[in-house]
Design an enzyme around this catalytic site. Structure first.
Site, mmCIF file in Angstrom:
data_model
loop_
_atom_site.group_PDB
_atom_site.id
_atom_site.type_symbol
_atom_site.label_atom_id
_atom_site.label_comp_id
_atom_site.label_asym_id
_atom_site.label_seq_id
_atom_site.Cartn_x
_atom_site.Cartn_y
_atom_site.Cartn_z
ATOM 1 N N HIS A 99 0.846 -1.198 0.000
ATOM 2 C CA HIS A 99 0.000 0.000 0.000
ATOM 3 C C HIS A 99 0.874 1.238 0.000
ATOM 4 C CE1 HIS A 99 0.619 -1.410 4.129
ATOM 5 N NE2 HIS A 99 0.655 -0.125 4.499
ATOM 6 N N HIS A 101 0.787 5.175 1.077
ATOM 7 C CA HIS A 101 0.091 6.204 1.834
ATOM 8 C C HIS A 101 0.197 7.523 1.059
ATOM 9 C CE1 HIS A 101 0.285 3.969 5.819
ATOM 10 N NE2 HIS A 101 1.278 3.373 5.185
HETATM 11 P P1 AMP Z 1 1.486 0.361 7.414
HETATM 12 O O1 AMP Z 1 1.748 0.590 8.875
HETATM 13 O O2 AMP Z 1 2.382 1.120 6.493
HETATM 14 O O3 AMP Z 1 1.441 -1.123 7.105
HETATM 15 O O4 AMP Z 1 0.053 0.965 7.119
HETATM 16 C C1 AMP Z 1 -1.115 0.269 7.362
HETATM 17 C C2 AMP Z 1 -2.202 1.292 7.474
HETATM 18 O O5 AMP Z 1 -3.439 0.645 7.356
HETATM 19 C C3 AMP Z 1 -2.209 2.047 8.808
HETATM 20 O O6 AMP Z 1 -2.030 3.427 8.556
HETATM 21 C C4 AMP Z 1 -3.586 1.723 9.383
HETATM 22 O O7 AMP Z 1 -4.158 2.812 10.063
HETATM 23 C C5 AMP Z 1 -4.364 1.345 8.135
HETATM 24 N N1 AMP Z 1 -5.507 0.481 8.338
HETATM 25 C C6 AMP Z 1 -5.546 -0.672 9.045
HETATM 26 N N2 AMP Z 1 -6.778 -1.207 9.002
HETATM 27 C C7 AMP Z 1 -7.524 -0.367 8.244
HETATM 28 C C8 AMP Z 1 -8.896 -0.368 7.824
HETATM 29 N N3 AMP Z 1 -9.750 -1.345 8.179
HETATM 30 N N4 AMP Z 1 -9.326 0.646 7.060
HETATM 31 C C9 AMP Z 1 -8.488 1.643 6.698
HETATM 32 N N5 AMP Z 1 -7.184 1.698 7.043
HETATM 33 C C10 AMP Z 1 -6.715 0.702 7.819
#
Ligand code: AMP
Length: 113
Positions: A99, A101
């Site tokens: 993903h 950001h």
């Molecule tokens: P990372 O820490 O780079 O793996 O980013 C994962 C991101 O996914 C974090 O910023 C979380 O807040 C986000 N996240 C986790 N679960 C969800 C969800 N159900 N809907 C939207 N964002 C999410």
């Protein structure tokens, strides 16, 4: 690659605030925003991270990169923004589905934490 919460979002098994979708990618608002605008852009196909991509992923990743500017523009990020991808434990990755950001509407600092 094992199933993640993002697979459930792609299949609409859990809700998300989706801002863009096409055949290859999905973009939705982060549930714990780290900036006034915080959008995640993911490929629909399950890729773990940038460190596991292969030449077969070139088309979807190229498409994703080209779409980021449109997603940012639709979020009215006219003054700039940051695009980040975290990789593995030391990179701070918590969801093992690639993903990107998109963070914006505040001044970003450097170096990042
Ligand atoms: P990372 O820490 O780079 O793996 O980013 C994962 C991101 O996914 C974090 O910023 C979380 O807040 C986000 N996240 C986790 N679960 C969800 C969800 N159900 N809907 C939207 N964002 C999410």
């Amino acid at each position: 690659m094992s199933e993640t919460i993002f697979s459930k979002i792609i299949r609409r098994e859990i809700p998300a605030d989706i801002v863009y979708e096409d055949d290859l990618i999905l973009a939705f608002r982060d549930i714990q925003p780290q900036a006034p605008i915080h959008i995640l852009v993911i490929p629909k196909q399950p890729i773990e991270s940038i460190s596991t991509v292969t030449p077969a992923d070139q088309a979807v990743l190229g498409h994703l990169m080209v779409k980021i500017q449109q997603i940012a523009a639709e979020a009215e990020l006219v003054n700039g923004y940051r695009v980040v991808t975290n990789i593995g434990a030391d990179g701070g990755q918590t969801v093992s589905h690639l993903h990107f950001h998109i963070l914006g509407q505040r001044q970003m600092a450097w170096p990042p934490g």
